[in-house]
Design a protein around this motif. Structure first.
Motif, mmCIF file in Angstrom:
data_model
loop_
_atom_site.group_PDB
_atom_site.id
_atom_site.type_symbol
_atom_site.label_atom_id
_atom_site.label_comp_id
_atom_site.label_asym_id
_atom_site.label_seq_id
_atom_site.Cartn_x
_atom_site.Cartn_y
_atom_site.Cartn_z
ATOM 1 N N LEU A 96 22.492 34.842 42.229
ATOM 2 C CA LEU A 96 23.551 34.957 41.233
ATOM 3 C C LEU A 96 22.979 34.809 39.822
ATOM 4 N N GLY A 97 22.132 33.783 39.632
ATOM 5 C CA GLY A 97 21.545 33.556 38.316
ATOM 6 C C GLY A 97 20.588 34.662 37.913
ATOM 7 N N VAL A 98 19.733 35.081 38.833
ATOM 8 C CA VAL A 98 18.726 36.101 38.519
ATOM 9 C C VAL A 98 19.377 37.454 38.281
ATOM 10 N N PHE A 99 20.336 37.844 39.124
ATOM 11 C CA PHE A 99 20.985 39.141 38.967
ATOM 12 C C PHE A 99 21.772 39.219 37.671
ATOM 13 N N THR A 100 22.351 38.086 37.259
ATOM 14 C CA THR A 100 23.056 38.066 35.969
ATOM 15 C C THR A 100 22.079 38.362 34.842
ATOM 16 N N LEU A 101 20.926 37.728 34.874
ATOM 17 C CA LEU A 101 19.909 37.949 33.842
ATOM 18 C C LEU A 101 19.423 39.404 33.837
ATOM 19 N N CYS A 126 27.923 40.248 40.969
ATOM 20 C CA CYS A 126 29.127 40.053 41.784
ATOM 21 C C CYS A 126 29.605 41.263 42.571
ATOM 22 N N PHE A 127 29.331 42.467 42.085
ATOM 23 C CA PHE A 127 30.012 43.612 42.672
ATOM 24 C C PHE A 127 29.462 44.049 44.021
ATOM 25 N N GLU A 138 38.700 42.659 53.344
ATOM 26 C CA GLU A 138 39.040 41.335 52.831
ATOM 27 C C GLU A 138 39.323 41.437 51.336
ATOM 28 N N ILE A 139 40.167 40.523 50.822
ATOM 29 C CA ILE A 139 40.300 40.400 49.383
ATOM 30 C C ILE A 139 38.989 39.827 48.859
ATOM 31 N N PRO A 140 38.326 40.497 47.901
ATOM 32 C CA PRO A 140 37.023 40.016 47.426
ATOM 33 C C PRO A 140 37.052 38.557 46.997
ATOM 34 N N THR A 141 36.054 37.816 47.451
ATOM 35 C CA THR A 141 35.954 36.394 47.133
ATOM 36 C C THR A 141 36.004 36.142 45.629
ATOM 37 N N VAL A 142 35.393 37.046 44.872
ATOM 38 C CA VAL A 142 35.295 36.871 43.426
ATOM 39 C C VAL A 142 36.667 36.914 42.751
ATOM 40 N N PHE A 143 37.676 37.508 43.424
ATOM 41 C CA PHE A 143 39.014 37.611 42.858
ATOM 42 C C PHE A 143 39.916 36.481 43.320
ATOM 43 N N GLU A 146 37.561 30.784 43.977
ATOM 44 C CA GLU A 146 36.216 30.313 43.632
ATOM 45 C C GLU A 146 35.742 30.877 42.288
ATOM 46 N N ILE A 147 35.193 30.009 41.425
ATOM 47 C CA ILE A 147 34.737 30.480 40.110
ATOM 48 C C ILE A 147 33.326 31.036 40.247
ATOM 49 N N TYR A 148 33.248 32.295 40.581
ATOM 50 C CA TYR A 148 31.986 32.983 40.833
ATOM 51 C C TYR A 148 31.632 33.856 39.634
ATOM 52 N N ALA A 149 32.482 34.831 39.348
ATOM 53 C CA ALA A 149 32.247 35.710 38.198
ATOM 54 C C ALA A 149 32.349 34.946 36.885
#
Length: 200
Positions: A96-101, A126-127, A138-143, A146-149
């Motif tokens: 999550l951290g690396v992909f954001t960067l 996230c996508f 499933e309804i995406p976890t990110v929506f 959980e505070i993911y995005a």
């Protein structure tokens, strides 16, 4: 180190997708496809949006090999998943951290506004999971709660705030990734979440 973390994150996302697909009782081909889109879906969408084609994984087969390895590891160790859950969560958090960067850097390299760069970073991280959940019905976890995005967005804001201090790139990457990873771990530990809307 940055490339190594990228590879670890890719494998973790691939295993996450494969385990989700097996839980849905998909056949081996379906499991592999879900593993693949989970690992590279966010980056693929990002590259298409900024006109960077062929997309990253098509130019570097190392990612394909890593995804295949993650697919087989998920199948081999699926019965020991409960014991591996913590390790997989940690790898996912690193990813999550690396992909954001990576998304932030791609946006900067393209010359985009910081707000768009943050969006690209969040999308990269996230996508893949969004596509995974949609394909698995499933309804995406990110929506959901959980505070993911949200963590990715906050990490992007921290990144550009620190960038104004003219820090060295290595320090900038390290601090930003540590912030994202730390908040993610704390959010899970203390069950931080965004309150869902209630329909009355």
């Amino acid at each position: 180190m940055f490339h190594l973390l990228d590879i670890i994150g890719t494998m973790a996302f691939a295993m996450s997708g494969a385990l989700t697909a097996m839980h849905k009782r998909l056949d081996p081909f379906g499991v592999f496809i879900i593993a693949f889109v989970t690992a590279v879906g966010g980056g693929t969408l990002r590259d298409v949006l900024i006109g960077r084609t062929p997309v990253g994984w098509m130019m570097n087969l190392q990612y394909v090999y890593v995804i295949i390895l993650g697919f087989f590891l998920a199948i081999i160790f699926r019965k020991k998943f409960d014991k591996l859950r913590t390790s997989l969560f940690l790898f996912d958090t690193i990813g999550l951290g690396v992909f954001t960067l990576i998304g932030l850097e791609k946006g900067i390299t393209t010359g985009l506004h910081p707000v768009i760069c943050v969006a690209l970073g969040t999308m990269t991280a996230c996508f893949g999971g969004v596509i995974r959940d949609i394909l698995c019905n499933e309804i995406p976890t990110v929506f959901k709660k959980e505070i993911y995005a949200t963590i990715c967005i906050f990490g992007g804001i921290v990144f550009f705030g620190l960038r104004k201090l003219n820090l060295e790139d290595d320090v900038l990457y390290l601090v930003t990734s540590v912030v994202i990873i730390s908040i993610r771990l704390l959010a899970v530990k203390y069950k931080w979440y965004l309150r869902a809307f209630e329909h009355k």
